[in-house]
Design an enzyme around this catalytic site. Sequence first.
Site, PDB file in Angstrom:
ATOM      1  N   GLU A   1     -13.699   3.026 -10.486  1.00  0.00           N
ATOM      2  CA  GLU A   1     -14.283   2.174 -11.523  1.00  0.00           C
ATOM      3  C   GLU A   1     -14.706   2.985 -12.740  1.00  0.00           C
ATOM      4  O   GLU A   1     -14.579   2.520 -13.878  1.00  0.00           O
ATOM      5  CB  GLU A   1     -15.457   1.388 -10.931  1.00  0.00           C
TER       6      GLU A   1
ATOM      7  N   GLU B   1     -14.123  -0.945  -1.045  1.00  0.00           N
ATOM      8  CA  GLU B   1     -15.424  -1.550  -0.758  1.00  0.00           C
ATOM      9  C   GLU B   1     -15.394  -2.644   0.312  1.00  0.00           C
ATOM     10  O   GLU B   1     -16.302  -2.697   1.156  1.00  0.00           O
ATOM     11  CB  GLU B   1     -16.049  -2.103  -2.052  1.00  0.00           C
TER      12      GLU B   1
END
Length: 266
Positions: A117, A137
Amino acid sequence: MNASSIQELQYCRVEHRGRITVITICRQEVRNALHRPACLELEEVFDRFAADSSAWVAIITGEGDKAFCAGNDLKFQAAGNDNTWPPSGFGGLTARHQLEKPVIAAVNGVALGGGFEIALACDLIIAAEHAEFALPEPQVGLAAVCGGLLRLPQQIALKEAMGIILTSRRVGAAEAKSLGFVNEVVAKDQVLPAALRWAEEILRASPLAIRASKALVNAGLSAPAIDRTYPMQKQLPTVAALYSSADRIEGPKAFAEKRKPVWQGQ
């Protein structure tokens, strides 16, 4: 390139190479994963970069050649520590939507979860040939809420993005380049030199013109109706600053005089 100066912090290292700021995450013991204290430190580092009129381009990388950033420090979180992120987001960068200056990710190894990210939040990604990218995740009961689920489908085709997101699979550097979210793939010992080369290319242009260009691209992404954004271009603060600057005079003058422009950034 001008002589450099280095500042050692607790979780990162900051090196000033002329107009270029090189930020290195220094948590090799956890593959450069980040916890709240490290994110707060990086937030301060990027705050300084944003405010420093002498700093025109930033590069972020990881220490060593194994990991750029392995994401959230899950062991720190599992121990019951406060692991909320600062207002500027993971790594002090993923929610920093108003940063005018360009940032390059020099991905020297795995970029997982929040590390991916951070890279996606940068304007350019230079990757080592052994680098890998993933948003894993869901496999630990989480979601990539630091921008990965928003930015990846913006930067590559939707079905390709969904395939990466829903399977949590790792994407190698060569595939990342073919998909379009990596600009260049280089040997592992050439990641930072390549990022510096890109930064030097950026520095050939007016810093105000670069900032105006970045702002207009982001404005177009957030409001893609060109009939609305086109007439408002010069109303953006960064664009208005460019068109009232000395650099706007210097560029055409240097061209007419057949010399390199001397940018002032003002």
